[in-house]
Design an enzyme around this catalytic site. Sequence first.
Site, PDB file in Angstrom:
ATOM      1  N   ASN A  55       0.866  -1.175   0.000  1.00 11.42           N
ATOM      2  CA  ASN A  55       0.000   0.000   0.000  1.00 11.42           C
ATOM      3  C   ASN A  55       0.902   1.224   0.000  1.00 11.42           C
ATOM      4  O   ASN A  55       1.368   1.678   1.037  1.00 11.42           O
ATOM      5  CB  ASN A  55      -0.901  -0.023   1.234  1.00 11.42           C
TER       6      ASN A  55
ATOM      7  N   ARG B 180      -5.056  18.798   1.146  1.00  8.47           N
ATOM      8  CA  ARG B 180      -5.913  19.003  -0.019  1.00  8.47           C
ATOM      9  C   ARG B 180      -7.146  19.819   0.360  1.00  8.47           C
ATOM     10  O   ARG B 180      -7.692  19.665   1.446  1.00  8.47           O
ATOM     11  CB  ARG B 180      -6.336  17.656  -0.603  1.00  8.47           C
TER      12      ARG B 180
ATOM     13  N   GLU C 288      -6.611  -1.846   4.809  1.00  8.13           N
ATOM     14  CA  GLU C 288      -6.584  -1.933   3.351  1.00  8.13           C
ATOM     15  C   GLU C 288      -5.715  -3.085   2.872  1.00  8.13           C
ATOM     16  O   GLU C 288      -6.012  -3.717   1.844  1.00  8.13           O
ATOM     17  CB  GLU C 288      -6.081  -0.610   2.774  1.00  8.13           C
TER      18      GLU C 288
END
Length: 398
Positions: A7, A239, A374
């Site tokens: 990942n 962001r 994940e």
Amino acid sequence: MIVLALNAGSSSLKFGVFKAATKRKVEPLMRGLFDGLAVTPRFSAQDAAGRLLADAPLRLPGQSTGALLQELLNFLDTRLGSEQIVAVGHRIVHGGSRFISPVHLTSEVVDALDKLTPIAPLHQPASLGPVRALSELRPGLMQIGCFDTAFHSTLAPPVSRYAIPREYEEMGIKRYGFHGLSYEFIAHQLGRISPELPAKKTVVAHLGSGCSLCAMVDGKCQDTTMGFTALDGVMMATRSGAVDPGIILYLQKTCGLSIDEVETLLYRRSGLLGVSGISADMRVLLASSDPRAAAAIDLFAFSVSRAIAALANTLGGIELLVFTGGIGEHAAQVRNAICRRLDWLGVKLDPSKSHDVLSDSDSKVEVRVVATNEEMAIARQVHLTLESATGPSEAASA
């Protein structure tokens, strides 16, 4: 059958090592992390029980992806002994319209995925770097791409559509959504916690360095906050999340910023960092007495709570709210600030609870914290892909 899950992020590389047990089930053997890749990399690893196996800075020439992976392979070869890694699964952030299920990462596929880099400039190169490096280090090792966009591939108009001329939609400009591997894992976990949970009208808030939310029922995505790119949606660490498109035009036409400067501003200089002027790390902001830190946290909570309300509209109500990701799992103060804004929806927290079920007994919405993984979602996809390609008996003996 040993599967390595990778990942890759812009400044870190997480890994997990799993052993296939039965169909749809993998057992974790160890997990770890290369952190601080932009400065001095540090390697850490733990076994399945959480016991520390390694934790040390690395002195690697050039700190290249290949050097990091060689270090990891050397470590795993020592730990695994006679057991062999049969496949590596990679988290690939953007699969576009073409890749909506796990795929063997041939050179042709990698080239096709590389063409999606303009849509995910921070993440796609980081995703594909380890693929190319492993092709050099272990040419015969099967590599499988698992896509963050795949979980949202069932989205359809009007949810997936932007109000732009139709020819651009036909070019592939639509809502894709991201963090799909995390949402897939959460959907699976909800079923394990209780068979009744997946059927509920659920909003999952994946809050970390990158942040998004997903509305789901029966483990299927109904709506999500990130869109064509991973820049859309709620405020994040660096962001901006969704902004008035006119701001981008203004920055270019009036402020004289170039396209590259606007991209840097929106991806790397905004969010918590831009609003606070202090840090992109929520932990730092929570510990700060600076009013700018408080302002950034307040805007973050407002941004997320507004998104939850919008997703509840898509679902026609909300019965379950799940927090996950670094902030979602660990920052109780932030969770509380978000939920206070949702009091009108019937969200009520029990202040004595800090994990698992957070909601009060009279809350109309069940609120939970569910840790995401994940890497395990990647390993499951790889295992199922290998089984479907070779058959259970062959996969087990591979």
